[in-house]
Design a protein around this motif. Structure first.
Motif, mmCIF file in Angstrom:
data_model
loop_
_atom_site.group_PDB
_atom_site.id
_atom_site.type_symbol
_atom_site.label_atom_id
_atom_site.label_comp_id
_atom_site.label_asym_id
_atom_site.label_seq_id
_atom_site.Cartn_x
_atom_site.Cartn_y
_atom_site.Cartn_z
ATOM 1 N N VAL A 194 -1.483 6.130 14.462
ATOM 2 C CA VAL A 194 -1.131 5.337 15.646
ATOM 3 C C VAL A 194 -1.754 5.958 16.911
ATOM 4 O O VAL A 194 -2.019 5.281 17.885
ATOM 5 N N THR A 236 10.375 0.534 11.058
ATOM 6 C CA THR A 236 9.062 1.069 11.461
ATOM 7 C C THR A 236 8.970 1.253 12.980
ATOM 8 O O THR A 236 8.565 2.311 13.463
ATOM 9 N N SER A 250 -1.066 0.740 14.118
ATOM 10 C CA SER A 250 -2.469 1.001 13.768
ATOM 11 C C SER A 250 -2.987 -0.184 12.968
ATOM 12 O O SER A 250 -2.223 -1.067 12.561
ATOM 13 N N ASP A 309 -2.411 -0.537 7.861
ATOM 14 C CA ASP A 309 -1.702 -1.330 6.850
ATOM 15 C C ASP A 309 -2.357 -2.692 6.655
ATOM 16 O O ASP A 309 -2.548 -3.156 5.522
ATOM 17 N N LYS A 339 0.834 -1.210 0.000
ATOM 18 C CA LYS A 339 0.000 0.000 0.000
ATOM 19 C C LYS A 339 0.863 1.252 0.000
ATOM 20 O O LYS A 339 2.069 1.199 0.284
HETATM 21 C C1 LIG Z 1 4.025 4.539 10.663
HETATM 22 C C2 LIG Z 1 2.734 3.737 10.537
HETATM 23 O O1 LIG Z 1 1.637 4.644 10.703
HETATM 24 C C3 LIG Z 1 2.569 3.135 9.149
HETATM 25 C C4 LIG Z 1 3.652 2.198 8.693
HETATM 26 O O2 LIG Z 1 3.350 1.739 7.375
HETATM 27 C C5 LIG Z 1 2.709 2.692 11.623
HETATM 28 C C6 LIG Z 1 1.344 2.037 11.816
HETATM 29 O O3 LIG Z 1 0.326 2.581 11.377
HETATM 30 O O4 LIG Z 1 1.318 0.974 12.479
#
Ligand SMILES: C[C@@](O)(CCO)CC(=O)[O-]
Ligand SMILES: Nc1ncnc2c1ncn2[C@@H]1O[C@H](COP(=O)(O)OP(=O)(O)OP(=O)(O)O)[C@@H](O)[C@H]1O
Ligand SMILES: [Mg+2]
Length: 328
Positions: free
Chosen positions: A19, A202, A161, A164, A9
């Motif tokens: 988050v 990450t 979050s 993904d 994505k």
């Molecule tokens: C940085 C972040 O917002 C996206 C990582 O692709 C972490 C998450 O949402 O878990």
């Protein structure tokens, strides 16, 4: 044997802030991870991940935590490499109640690792889907997304979050705010991606934003302002207003940069895209290195990026309408 694939994505808006409960809009792209699972009767897990390093390697280890992987590469690489697949298999055992299930798992992926295109979510979604089906259990996409989220959350030490994993499981453009996950109608967007050949961690980048947010009120305000951009972005998406979407992406990049998750090469690619006439450009995903996403219906941005020092690859990405695919 079962085989499932799941897409990567890009974030149109809202990574990191998501988050902390702000909304975000990621969009699945036609770059996939494919995971094959075959049950073993000795309870062991054998992972063959050709794309993890240049040479690829195979890791074989037991169901217990103290059994050592049988592989001749640094320990840290093994840990980083295996934790998402380990977590996925743990979820498979929990959801099926088959605590002793063992698997041969083979992973093949078109998604660069740690580059902001959601390789971890795609691998976890495809792995859980293939291994549960191998045990005769087929999960609904929502349940699959939730199980995959539990894995990402565990690896990112509770700081993840659902964006993904939900996006990868269901495909299309989605909106995620806390545990509210839904599909979005989105116009056909002219997405161009620039990749600097690098990667960011990450978990570490998320931890950095978290401590800034705790230390400074203005950093917490910046996170909230990203939420405001996302809400405006949703309106622009509903109107199909690509120019406005681009302007908001530019703004979003500036705030991510303020939060310390951009890098020189990401900034360079963002400016190269803007110079080439893109409607807007921003980093995507956790940042630190990896990919930017730009919008441009013409060839200019892809060409401009391909001549930009520090940009290793520039390509157009199609929206992936379908999330997880059951191939065998
Ligand atoms: C940085 C972040 O917002 C996206 C990582 O692709 C972490 C998450 O949402 O878990
Ligand atoms: N092809 C693969 N084979 C095995 N494991 C993989 C593969 N691709 C990704 N992974 C796992 O995902 C990890 C990278 O996940 P990470 O969240 O750091 O980056 P990302 O998901 O690509 O980017 P972002 O989360 O910013 O979108 C790798 O260290 C590895 O554990
Ligand atoms: Mg990830």
């Amino acid at each position: 044997m079962t085989l499932s694939s799941a897409p990567g994505k890009v974030y149109l808006f809202g990574e990191h802030a998501v988050v902390y409960g702000e909304p975000a809009v990621p969009c699945a792209i036609e770059r996939r991870a494919r995971v094959e699972a075959t049950q073993r009767d000795d309870g062991r897990l054998r992972v063959n991940a050709e794309d993890l390093s240049l040479d690829g390697f195979t890791v074989e280890y037991g169901a217990t935590a103290d059994s050592r992987p049988d592989v001749d590469v640094p320990e840290s690489l093994v840990t980083a490499a295996t934790q998402y697949v380990d977590g996925a298999i743990e979820q498979v055992r929990a959801v099926t109640g088959e605590d002793d299930a063992g698997f041969d798992v083979t992973i093949e992926s078109d998604i660069p690792l740690g580059a902001g295109l959601g390789s971890s979510a795609a691998v976890v979604v495809a792995a859980i889907d293939a291994a549960t089906r191998e045990l005769g259990v087929t999960l609904e996409p929502e349940e699959l997304a939730e199980r995959a989220y539990q894995t990402e959350s565990q690896v990112q030490e509770g700081q993840a979050s659902r964006a993904d994993t939900f996006c990868s499981a269901t495909g299309g453009a989605v909106r995620v705010e806390g545990d509210d996950c839904r599909s979005l109608e989105a116009p056909d967007l002219p997405i161009v991606i620039g990749f600097d050949g690098g990667a960011g961690d990450t978990g570490r980048l998320v931890a950095g934003v978290r401590s800034l947010r705790e230390e400074y009120d203005f950093a917490a305000d910046t996170v909230e302002a990203i939420g405001d951009i996302v809400r405006n972005g949703e309106d622009a998406l509903a109107d199909g207003d690509v120019e406005e979407i681009g302007r908001l992406m530019d703004f979003n990049h500036g705030l991510l940069s303020a939060l310390g998750v951009s890098s020189r090469s990401l900034d360079t690619m963002v400016w190269a895209a803007r110079d080439a006439g893109a409607h807007g450009a921003k980093l995507t995903g956790a940042g630190g290195g990896g990919c930017i996403v730009a919008l441009d219906p013409t060839e200019e941005t892809e060409t401009g990026l391909s001549f930009t020092p520090g940009c290793e690859d520039a390509f157009r990405a199609e929206l992936a309408e379908t999330g997880v695919k059951r191939l065998e």
